[in-house]
Scaffold this motif. Structure first.
Motif, PDB file in Angstrom:
ATOM      1  N   GLN A   1      31.670  43.688  36.586  1.00  0.00           N
ATOM      2  CA  GLN A   1      32.798  42.692  36.625  1.00  0.00           C
ATOM      3  C   GLN A   1      33.922  43.373  37.494  1.00  0.00           C
ATOM      4  O   GLN A   1      34.734  42.648  38.001  1.00  0.00           O
ATOM      5  CB  GLN A   1      33.187  42.443  35.137  1.00  0.00           C
ATOM      6  CG  GLN A   1      34.061  41.312  35.039  1.00  0.00           C
ATOM      7  CD  GLN A   1      34.423  41.197  33.420  1.00  0.00           C
ATOM      8  OE1 GLN A   1      33.707  41.603  32.445  1.00  0.00           O
ATOM      9  NE2 GLN A   1      35.514  40.320  33.233  1.00  0.00           N
ATOM     10  N   MET A   2      33.994  44.548  37.468  1.00  0.00           N
ATOM     11  CA  MET A   2      35.198  45.231  38.427  1.00  0.00           C
ATOM     12  C   MET A   2      34.865  44.755  39.719  1.00  0.00           C
ATOM     13  O   MET A   2      35.847  44.432  40.491  1.00  0.00           O
ATOM     14  CB  MET A   2      35.128  46.718  38.014  1.00  0.00           C
ATOM     15  CG  MET A   2      36.256  47.711  39.034  1.00  0.00           C
ATOM     16  SD  MET A   2      37.784  47.190  38.536  1.00  0.00           S
ATOM     17  CE  MET A   2      38.148  48.345  36.826  1.00  0.00           C
ATOM     18  N   TYR A   3      33.738  45.196  40.322  1.00  0.00           N
ATOM     19  CA  TYR A   3      33.320  45.099  41.500  1.00  0.00           C
ATOM     20  C   TYR A   3      33.522  43.431  41.836  1.00  0.00           C
ATOM     21  O   TYR A   3      34.184  43.216  42.970  1.00  0.00           O
ATOM     22  CB  TYR A   3      31.891  45.135  41.853  1.00  0.00           C
ATOM     23  CG  TYR A   3      31.465  45.061  43.225  1.00  0.00           C
ATOM     24  CD1 TYR A   3      31.777  45.828  44.301  1.00  0.00           C
ATOM     25  CD2 TYR A   3      30.764  43.706  43.435  1.00  0.00           C
ATOM     26  CE1 TYR A   3      31.383  45.552  45.608  1.00  0.00           C
ATOM     27  CE2 TYR A   3      30.111  43.486  44.949  1.00  0.00           C
ATOM     28  CZ  TYR A   3      30.651  44.388  45.830  1.00  0.00           C
ATOM     29  OH  TYR A   3      30.331  43.863  47.182  1.00  0.00           O
ATOM     30  N   LYS A   4      33.240  42.512  41.203  1.00  0.00           N
ATOM     31  CA  LYS A   4      33.060  41.171  41.334  1.00  0.00           C
ATOM     32  C   LYS A   4      34.700  40.775  41.481  1.00  0.00           C
ATOM     33  O   LYS A   4      35.309  39.991  42.460  1.00  0.00           O
ATOM     34  CB  LYS A   4      32.541  40.337  40.128  1.00  0.00           C
ATOM     35  CG  LYS A   4      32.544  38.833  40.662  1.00  0.00           C
ATOM     36  CD  LYS A   4      31.784  37.929  39.260  1.00  0.00           C
ATOM     37  CE  LYS A   4      32.052  36.548  39.773  1.00  0.00           C
ATOM     38  NZ  LYS A   4      31.106  35.751  38.801  1.00  0.00           N
ATOM     39  N   GLN A   5      35.652  41.321  40.858  1.00  0.00           N
ATOM     40  CA  GLN A   5      37.135  40.825  40.436  1.00  0.00           C
ATOM     41  C   GLN A   5      37.750  41.390  41.900  1.00  0.00           C
ATOM     42  O   GLN A   5      38.660  40.619  42.136  1.00  0.00           O
ATOM     43  CB  GLN A   5      37.728  41.880  39.466  1.00  0.00           C
ATOM     44  CG  GLN A   5      39.268  41.685  39.194  1.00  0.00           C
ATOM     45  CD  GLN A   5      39.694  40.344  38.752  1.00  0.00           C
ATOM     46  OE1 GLN A   5      38.867  39.455  38.368  1.00  0.00           O
ATOM     47  NE2 GLN A   5      41.027  40.202  38.409  1.00  0.00           N
ATOM     48  N   LEU A   6      37.546  42.625  42.107  1.00  0.00           N
ATOM     49  CA  LEU A   6      38.054  43.383  43.320  1.00  0.00           C
ATOM     50  C   LEU A   6      37.692  42.389  44.632  1.00  0.00           C
ATOM     51  O   LEU A   6      38.486  42.330  45.605  1.00  0.00           O
ATOM     52  CB  LEU A   6      37.824  44.709  43.487  1.00  0.00           C
ATOM     53  CG  LEU A   6      38.623  45.611  42.174  1.00  0.00           C
ATOM     54  CD1 LEU A   6      37.914  46.996  42.330  1.00  0.00           C
ATOM     55  CD2 LEU A   6      40.152  45.414  42.562  1.00  0.00           C
ATOM     56  N   VAL A   7      36.328  42.458  44.943  1.00  0.00           N
ATOM     57  CA  VAL A   7      36.124  41.684  46.285  1.00  0.00           C
ATOM     58  C   VAL A   7      36.355  40.138  46.212  1.00  0.00           C
ATOM     59  O   VAL A   7      36.426  39.648  47.208  1.00  0.00           O
ATOM     60  CB  VAL A   7      34.549  41.876  46.303  1.00  0.00           C
ATOM     61  CG1 VAL A   7      34.086  43.253  46.654  1.00  0.00           C
ATOM     62  CG2 VAL A   7      33.681  41.037  45.357  1.00  0.00           C
ATOM     63  N   THR A   8      36.560  39.661  45.118  1.00  0.00           N
ATOM     64  CA  THR A   8      37.100  38.099  44.957  1.00  0.00           C
ATOM     65  C   THR A   8      38.568  38.105  45.217  1.00  0.00           C
ATOM     66  O   THR A   8      39.129  37.193  46.156  1.00  0.00           O
ATOM     67  CB  THR A   8      36.804  37.461  43.822  1.00  0.00           C
ATOM     68  OG1 THR A   8      35.336  37.696  43.400  1.00  0.00           O
ATOM     69  CG2 THR A   8      37.248  36.127  43.678  1.00  0.00           C
ATOM     70  N   TYR A   9      39.388  38.842  44.969  1.00  0.00           N
ATOM     71  CA  TYR A   9      40.836  38.792  45.025  1.00  0.00           C
ATOM     72  C   TYR A   9      41.486  39.577  45.920  1.00  0.00           C
ATOM     73  O   TYR A   9      42.797  39.545  46.267  1.00  0.00           O
ATOM     74  CB  TYR A   9      41.543  39.027  43.643  1.00  0.00           C
ATOM     75  CG  TYR A   9      41.087  37.944  42.536  1.00  0.00           C
ATOM     76  CD1 TYR A   9      41.680  36.691  42.571  1.00  0.00           C
ATOM     77  CD2 TYR A   9      40.156  38.112  41.608  1.00  0.00           C
ATOM     78  CE1 TYR A   9      41.458  35.665  41.650  1.00  0.00           C
ATOM     79  CE2 TYR A   9      39.890  37.040  40.696  1.00  0.00           C
ATOM     80  CZ  TYR A   9      40.599  35.944  40.671  1.00  0.00           C
ATOM     81  OH  TYR A   9      40.333  34.953  39.802  1.00  0.00           O
ATOM     82  N   LEU A  10      40.732  40.368  46.555  1.00  0.00           N
ATOM     83  CA  LEU A  10      41.425  41.542  47.728  1.00  0.00           C
ATOM     84  C   LEU A  10      40.705  41.518  48.880  1.00  0.00           C
ATOM     85  O   LEU A  10      39.465  41.336  48.953  1.00  0.00           O
ATOM     86  CB  LEU A  10      41.332  43.024  46.816  1.00  0.00           C
ATOM     87  CG  LEU A  10      42.244  43.208  45.721  1.00  0.00           C
ATOM     88  CD1 LEU A  10      41.972  44.620  45.216  1.00  0.00           C
ATOM     89  CD2 LEU A  10      43.844  43.282  45.860  1.00  0.00           C
TER      90      LEU A  10
END
Length: 631
Positions: free
Chosen positions: A552-561
Motif C-alpha cells: 500500500q505504501m508503494y501504491k500511495q507514493l507512486v500515485t501521488y508523487l
C-alpha cells in the motif's frame, strides 16, 4: 670608405623606453601574481554592463523590447533559418512564428481572454509547447509552466495557485488530466492537443489550429508596458511545502536569455536541449538563449544517455545544456570508440561534481564547462566565466557593487540565521559555509510567488545588517574561497535535490501520513556514493496495533508523487525525535544514513525493478554502494 653605421644608422630609443618596458613587464608580473583573474573578470563585467546598458537605452527611448519581440524580428530577418529541430523535422523561425499566430487566433476567437490573464500549460518537450507558449504570449497572457511529473493533489494545488482561465494539456498527458478533471476548480476551460475528445466539456485544439489564420494578432495585445510585469509562472519547490509559482518578469526572461551569449555562444551555434521545458534552464536559458543569439535549437522529448552523443553528431551540436546528474549518466555509459569525435564546445548548466567534471572532460574532450548558479525566483546569479573546476562562479568588488550579496552564519539546529546580541546577522569568514542572501532593491527586485503573499514574505529577511534593509533568502549554503570563487555547499531547511529536481520534504510527508497505519513521517535526504544530490528517506512511526503495509505504501507514493520524490529508503522507528523548538530532528538521521550494519531499526529499499519496497539487507546495501543496483 663609409662604415656600416653610416650606411644604416640604427635609431637610438629614448632613455625612458627601457625603463617603461621594465615597468610594464613588472606590472604584468604583479598582475599575474596578485590579480590572476583581472582580465577575465573585466571581460565578464563588461559583457554584463553592455547588456544592461542596451536594455537601459531601450527604456530611455520609451521602448520595451522583450524576448518575444526579438523572436518576431528574427522571423522577419531570417525566416528560413532553422529555429527548432525535433525528431528530424526542421521548424524555421517563420514556421514557429506562423503556427504560434494560429494558436493566438484560436484563443482570440474561442475564449474571452484578456491581456494579463493566466493560462496553465501541461505539456512535455515538443514543438507545440513553444507554439502554445508564444501564441499565448502574443495575446499578452501570463503562461504558467506545469511540471508534468507532478500528480493529483500537488498538480491541483499548482493549478489553483496561479488561477488560470485556461488549462492546455498535451496529447501524451491525457491520463494525468483524467485524474484531476473531477476535482478541477470550476471556471477553468480545458483544451487538449488533439483533434477529437471523449472527455466531457474538454475542447480540442489541433483541429482548430489547422483552420485558423496565420495573420498576427493586434500588436497592442502582446506589447509590454513594463519590463517588471509578469510574463511567466515557473513552479519551484522553494525551501518548504508544495510547489510555488515563481513570478517571472520580462526582465528576468531577458537576463536568462543572455546566459548563453555571456558564455560565448554565437548565432552559428546549435544548442541541444534535453531538459524539460517547464524548467527555467531549458525555457529561459535554452529557448530564450537561442532567440537572443538568433541560433538553432535541437529539442529532445526526453533525455537519453545512450542517444546523447549520436544526436550531437547527427545534428552538429555545438552547445549542450546539463544538470549534474546528466553528466554523471553520460559518464556511466559504456565506453565507445570516437567519443571525442563531436563538435560540442560549450556545456552550460549547474550541479556537476568535481570528480564528474574531470571525468567528463577526460572522456569527451575539450568541452568548456560553463557552470552557473541561479534560483528560478531569485535576484542573484553567478557564472563561472574562468572555468575553475567545481566553482559556480566568481565575485569581486565591482560585481558586488552591482549585485550586492552576502554569506551569513546559519544555525542548523534552529534552522534559522544566527543573530548577535544586537539582533544583526553576521557574515561568515572566507572558507566557511554560509547562507547566501541577496539584497532586494529597485535594480534587483524579488517578484515573489503567485497566489500566496505569505510564501513571498517568508523568502525575505529584513533588518539583516541594519534597520530597514531587505534580502532574498536563497535557501542555499555557499562557500567563498580566498580567491573569491564560490562553491555550492548544500540546501537548508526542508528541501533536498535528487535527479536534478528539488524535493520538498513536507509534500512527501503529507502523502505518507494519508495512509491509515502511519502516525508520523519524517522525510529527509541522504547521501549515496557516486550520486549527485541526496536520495529521499522517510522515518516512519506506525499507529498502535498496526503494521507496515509495504504494498500500500508503494501504491500511495507512486500515485501521488513524481518518481524523483518517492523515498528510496524507509526506516521504521518507535519514537520520533524532536528539536528544542518541537520540530522533527533530521540531522542525526541524515548522518546515520541507510546502513543496515549500524542501524538497528527495520530498513526498506525501493526496488524499481520489482516495483516494490523490499527489506534493505547488507547484501542490497553493498549492491547500492557498488553501483550494481540502479537507483
Amino acid at each position: 670608405m663609409r662604415g656600416w653605421d653610416d650606411l644604416c644608422p640604427l635609431p637610438v630609443p629614448p632613455s625612458w623606453v627601457p625603463g617603461a618596458a621594465v615597468g610594464i613587464l613588472t606590472l604584468h608580473f604583479i598582475q599575474k601574481l596578485l590579480f590572476p583573474y583581472f582580465w577575465a573578470d573585466l571581460r565578464y563585467l563588461l559583457k554584463v554592463l553592455t547588456y544592461g546598458l542596451r536594455v537601459e537605452v531601450y527604456r530611455l527611448q520609451g521602448r520595451v523590447v522583450t524576448v518575444l519581440d526579438k523572436f518576431v524580428k528574427l522571423a522577419e530577418k531570417q525566416p528560413h533559418k532553422p529555429f527548432l529541430i525535433y525528431e528530424g523535422t526542421v521548424h524555421t523561425y517563420r514556421d514557429v512564428d506562423r503556427r504560434s499566430n494560429r494558436i493566438a487566433q484560436v484563443f482570440l476567437q474561442h475564449e474571452a481572454l484578456e491581456k494579463g490573464d493566466t493560462v496553465a500549460l501541461l505539456m512535455g518537450n515538443e514543438p507545440d509547447f513553444i507554439h502554445v507558449w508564444f501564441g499565448l504570449a502574443k495575446l499578452g497572457c501570463v503562461v504558467a509552466f506545469l511540471n508534468f511529473n507532478v500528480r493529483f493533489r500537488s498538480l491541483l494545488h499548482c493549478i489553483s495557485s496561479c488561477e488560470p482561465k485556461i488549462l492546455v494539456v498535451g496529447a501524451d498527458l491525457l491520463g494525468t488530466l483524467e485524474e484531476i478533471l473531477p476535482n478541477l476548480q470550476k471556471g477553468v476551460s480545458v483544451w487538449i492537443m488533439t483533434k477529437a475528445s471523449t472527455l466531457p466539456s474538454v475542447h480540442t485544439l489541433l483541429d482548430k489550429i489547422e483552420a485558423a489564420s496565420e495573420d498576427p494578432v493586434p500588436v497592442n495585445r502582446c506589447s509590454a508596458n513594463n519590463l517588471k510585469s509578469a510574463v511567466l509562472y515557473i513552479f519551484t519547490s522553494g525551501t518548504t511545502g508544495l510547489p510555488k509559482a515563481a513570478v517571472i518578469s520580462h526582465m528576468q526572461v531577458l537576463k536568462g536569455a543572455a546566459g548563453l551569449w555571456a558564455f560565448g555562444a554565437t548565432a552559428e551555434d546549435i544548442i541541444y536541449i534535453t531538459l524539460p521545458l517547464y524548467h527555467s534552464a531549458a525555457s529561459l536559458l535554452g529557448i530564450g538563449g537561442c532567440i537572443e543569439l538568433g541560433a538553432t535549437c535541437v529539442l529532445k522529448k526526453k533525455f537519453s544517455a545512450s542517444q546523447f552523443w549520436s544526436d550531437c553528431k547527427k545534428y552538429n551540436v555545438t552547445v549542450i545544456q546539463y544538470i549534474g546528474e546528466l553528466c554523471r549518466y553520460l559518464c556511466n555509459q559504456p565506453v565507445k570508440e570516437g567519443e571525442k569525435n563531436h563538435k560540442v564546445r560549450l556545456a552550460v548548466g549547474n550541479g556537476v561534481r568535481n570528480d564528474v567534471w574531470r571525468e567528463f572532460l577526460d572522456r569527451f574532450g575539450a568541452v568548456k564547462i560553463c557552470e552557473f548558479y541561479g534560483a528560478t525566483e531569485g535576484n542573484i546569479c553567478f557564472m563561472n566565466h574562468t572555468g575553475k573546476t567545481g566553482s559556480v562562479g566568481r565575485t569581486n568588488f565591482f560585481y558586488k557593487l552591482f549585485f550586492p550579496f552576502d554569506l551569513i552564519k546559519y544555525d542548523f539546529q534552529k534552522d534559522e540565521p544566527i543573530r548577535n546580541k544586537h539582533g544583526w546577522c553576521e557574515k561568515v569568514k572566507k572558507g566557511e559555509a554560509g547562507l547566501l542572501i541577496s539584497k532586494v532593491n529597485a535594480k534587483n527586485p524579488f517578484f515573489g510567488y503567485a497566489g500566496n503573499k505569505r510564501h513571498t514574505e517568508k523568502k525575505l529577511l529584513s533588518d539583516v545588517f541594519k534597520k530597514g534593509d531587505l534580502y532574498f533568502n536563497t535557501g542555499d549554503l555557499m562557500v567563498q574561497d580566498h580567491d573569491n570563487f564560490l562553491y555550492f555547499w548544500d540546501r537548508i531547511g526542508d528541501t533536498f535535490r535528487w535527479k536534478g529536481e528539488n524535493v520538498a520534504t513536507t509534500e512527501v510527508s503529507d502523502v505518507i501520513v494519508m495512509l491509515d497505519f502511519i502516525q508520523e513521517a519524517n522525510v529527509y535526504g541522504v547521501s549515496v556514493p557516486d550520486h549527485e544530490g541526496k536520495a529521499g528517506m522517510a522515518s516512519l512511526i506506525l499507529k498502535q496495533n498496526t503494521s507496515l503495509d509495504l504494498e500500500q505504501m508503494y501504491k500511495q507514493l507512486v500515485t501521488y508523487l513524481p518518481s524523483y520524490a518517492c523515498p528510496l529508503f524507509l526506516r521504521v522507528q518507535e519514537k520520533m525525535e524532536m528539536t528544542g523548538t518541537f520540530k522533527q530532528q533530521k540531522f542525526r538521521l541524515v548522518d546515520e544514513g541507510f546502513n543496515p550494519s549500524t542501524i538497528t531499526d527495520p530498513l526498506y529499499f525501493l526496488d524499481n525493478s520489482k516495483k516494490a519496497y523490499v527489506l534493505l539487507t547488507k547484501e542490497v546495501y553493498e549492491m547500492i554502494l557498488s553501483g550494481k543496483m540502479k537507483l
